[in-house]
Structures are given as structure tokens and as C-alpha cells.
Design a protein around this motif. Sequence first.
Motif, PDB file in Angstrom:
ATOM      1  N   ALA A 107      -3.758  -1.475  -7.293  1.00 53.59           N
ATOM      2  CA  ALA A 107      -5.171  -1.238  -7.008  1.00 53.59           C
ATOM      3  C   ALA A 107      -5.347  -0.029  -6.094  1.00 53.59           C
ATOM      4  O   ALA A 107      -6.271   0.777  -6.268  1.00 53.59           O
ATOM      5  CB  ALA A 107      -5.790  -2.475  -6.370  1.00 53.59           C
ATOM      6  N   ALA A 108      -4.436   0.113  -5.124  1.00 53.51           N
ATOM      7  CA  ALA A 108      -4.554   1.217  -4.172  1.00 53.51           C
ATOM      8  C   ALA A 108      -4.232   2.568  -4.809  1.00 53.51           C
ATOM      9  O   ALA A 108      -4.797   3.597  -4.421  1.00 53.51           O
ATOM     10  CB  ALA A 108      -3.628   0.980  -2.987  1.00 53.51           C
ATOM     11  N   THR A 119       0.826  -1.205   0.000  1.00 50.95           N
ATOM     12  CA  THR A 119       0.000   0.000   0.000  1.00 50.95           C
ATOM     13  C   THR A 119       0.858   1.252   0.000  1.00 50.95           C
ATOM     14  O   THR A 119       2.017   1.225   0.442  1.00 50.95           O
ATOM     15  CB  THR A 119      -0.919   0.041   1.240  1.00 50.95           C
ATOM     16  N   PRO A 120       0.302   2.387  -0.459  1.00 53.40           N
ATOM     17  CA  PRO A 120       1.057   3.649  -0.388  1.00 53.40           C
ATOM     18  C   PRO A 120       1.467   4.002   1.033  1.00 53.40           C
ATOM     19  O   PRO A 120       2.576   4.507   1.256  1.00 53.40           O
ATOM     20  CB  PRO A 120       0.060   4.667  -0.960  1.00 53.40           C
ATOM     21  N   ARG A 121       0.599   3.766   2.005  1.00 53.04           N
ATOM     22  CA  ARG A 121       0.964   4.069   3.386  1.00 53.04           C
ATOM     23  C   ARG A 121       2.176   3.249   3.819  1.00 53.04           C
ATOM     24  O   ARG A 121       3.063   3.754   4.536  1.00 53.04           O
ATOM     25  CB  ARG A 121      -0.214   3.791   4.317  1.00 53.04           C
ATOM     26  N   ALA A 122       2.236   1.985   3.403  1.00 53.39           N
ATOM     27  CA  ALA A 122       3.369   1.143   3.763  1.00 53.39           C
ATOM     28  C   ALA A 122       4.663   1.692   3.182  1.00 53.39           C
ATOM     29  O   ALA A 122       5.710   1.678   3.845  1.00 53.39           O
ATOM     30  CB  ALA A 122       3.138  -0.282   3.279  1.00 53.39           C
ATOM     31  N   VAL A 123       4.610   2.185   1.934  1.00 57.39           N
ATOM     32  CA  VAL A 123       5.807   2.769   1.322  1.00 57.39           C
ATOM     33  C   VAL A 123       6.248   3.993   2.118  1.00 57.39           C
ATOM     34  O   VAL A 123       7.445   4.200   2.367  1.00 57.39           O
ATOM     35  CB  VAL A 123       5.542   3.115  -0.151  1.00 57.39           C
ATOM     36  N   GLY A 177       4.181  -6.292  -3.119  1.00 55.00           N
ATOM     37  CA  GLY A 177       2.982  -6.803  -3.771  1.00 55.00           C
ATOM     38  C   GLY A 177       2.467  -5.816  -4.797  1.00 55.00           C
ATOM     39  O   GLY A 177       1.860  -4.798  -4.428  1.00 55.00           O
ATOM     40  N   THR A 178       2.697  -6.088  -6.072  1.00 57.42           N
ATOM     41  CA  THR A 178       2.307  -5.136  -7.111  1.00 57.42           C
ATOM     42  C   THR A 178       0.796  -5.040  -7.277  1.00 57.42           C
ATOM     43  O   THR A 178       0.272  -3.955  -7.535  1.00 57.42           O
ATOM     44  CB  THR A 178       2.930  -5.513  -8.464  1.00 57.42           C
ATOM     45  N   ALA A 179       0.089  -6.154  -7.162  1.00 58.49           N
ATOM     46  CA  ALA A 179      -1.344  -6.146  -7.466  1.00 58.49           C
ATOM     47  C   ALA A 179      -2.107  -5.222  -6.526  1.00 58.49           C
ATOM     48  O   ALA A 179      -2.889  -4.369  -6.962  1.00 58.49           O
ATOM     49  CB  ALA A 179      -1.897  -7.566  -7.405  1.00 58.49           C
ATOM     50  N   ASP A 180      -1.885  -5.384  -5.226  1.00 56.69           N
ATOM     51  CA  ASP A 180      -2.585  -4.537  -4.264  1.00 56.69           C
ATOM     52  C   ASP A 180      -2.102  -3.092  -4.338  1.00 56.69           C
ATOM     53  O   ASP A 180      -2.898  -2.159  -4.176  1.00 56.69           O
ATOM     54  CB  ASP A 180      -2.402  -5.084  -2.852  1.00 56.69           C
TER      55      ASP A 180
END
Length: 288
Positions: A158-159, A130-134, A152-155
Motif C-alpha cells: 500500500a505504501a 514501510t519503505p522508511r523501515a526498509v 508485512g506485505t499488505a502495508d
Amino acid sequence: MTRTSPGPAGVWFITPGHSPDRFPIAHGCGADVVLVDLEDSVPAEAKAQARRNASGFFSAPAQTRSLRGVRISSPTTRDGILDLVTVGECPTRPDVVLVSKVESARDIEVVAGALDTPSYSPYLYALVETPRAVQELPSIVRAGRIAGVGFGTADYAAATGSSKGWEAMLHARSALVTSAAAAGIPAVDSPFYDLGDVDGLRREAERVRDLGFAGKCCVHPDQLPAVTGVFTPAAEEVAAAHAIVAAAEQAGGRIVRVNGQMVGPPMVRAARALLARAQARTVQGVTA
């Protein structure tokens, strides 16, 4: 919490937990790490069965030297809590736990608190999706029990509303490997989802390797040869690395010339790291 040593890298293979007929393929595939999935590849109505199947995945007789692991749902969700209970109660427990949708160091600490015992402490990997994780990577990679990170590219696509293409994912991948390198832990890349595009898979594997990823995940047995080939140092690379290390040792650490190129301490460290990867692949039963 005590800091964990860096975890395994190389080629990872993941198989859905609700399909035990696929478990023998995973156990015999020869990947460095084989994972049973309790998260996204398992439909909601099959998650309870996947958890029941997990114990058999971990306790099946060994066919290769692969480490065995599990991908669990986020520990902030009901499914994640149930996954942790399942892992904690398995007679044979996994070597690796991949924690989905990690967004803070606390997520890793919660998993460690639920699973660690005086005689058991698995490698914990944070799956960044997720963007928050980055944004939170600098703190996530400093979690006391973290052993590595995955992407994880897919999620993530999507986010952000982006494609899963190379350019769209480059910023997140670069941030991930930079933070992982700063913390001294490996980064393992996302699967490649176009199962029929072997050339595309190989190109992406080469790109992430060159970017600094230490491994890549596969979701189909047909992907394993290409990814294994990319993450196994070629004979020519091994020979060049041996030459660099030998020349540096003879020069007592001074900058030397090897095959027309100036070689200093950073190149020597890279050569030693490549030789270590080559040795690990040989131990795993794969030759360059």
C-alpha cells in the motif's frame, strides 16, 4: 539496553483480539507462536474490547507448547500507547510482543522501556511494513532489545503502490533477511492472504524459506499444515545433515566429500542449523 537473545521462529498464528471465540483455536493449533492482534485486524470501534480480551488470551490454560504473544499498534500512536498500558497491566504477560510499523530503533526502545521489569522482558519483534523501515533496517536490527523482525506485505504494498506479488516484494524481503542475518536474529515472513490458494501459499513459504526467512505467519487454521510442512526439515534433509556433521567431525574440521559433494565449514554450519531447527520442531510436537 541489554541485548536480547534471538527470539522464536517457525510457524506463527495470529487471531483478532475482538473475537475471543477464536482464541481456543489459536491455543490448540500447535504453532510455535500464537498472537492476539490488537492492530489492523481489529476495527477501530472494537479496539477497547480487544484490549480487555487480551488478558484472557494470555492466561488461558496451555494446550500446546506454543509461546503466546501480542501484536500491538505503533508506539508512536495513541492506540499503541493504550496497547502498551494493557500489556503492562495484564496479570499474565505475553512471551512475544510484535511491534507494528517500526521505523526506527527508538520504537523498540520505547516498548522495552514501557514493558521491561526486573522479572519480565518479552521477546520484542519489529514489524517492517514501510519503505522508511526498509531504509532504516541496519539501525533497527541493532536495537538493544530486539529479538527478531517480521515483514508485512499488505502495508508495504500500500505504501509503495505495488502489488503483493513475489517480484514486487523481493527487494524488501531480501533487505530484511540480510539485515536480520547480519544482526543474528530471525526474520518471520508476512501472512499469505489468498485463503483458498494452498498451492500458492506453499510456493511462497518455500521461496521465503529459501531466501533466508526462519518462519512465516498464518491467519487461518487451514494454512498451518502447509507452512508447518515447509518449515519442518524433511527426513531426507535431516539424514543428509547428520551425515555432513559426522563426516566433518571425523575429518577434524578439514574439507571432506559427502555423497559426492565437497563439504567445508559453511556447509557444516548450515547442517548444524538445520538439525537445530529439526530438534526444535520435534520439541514443539511436530515431526518431519
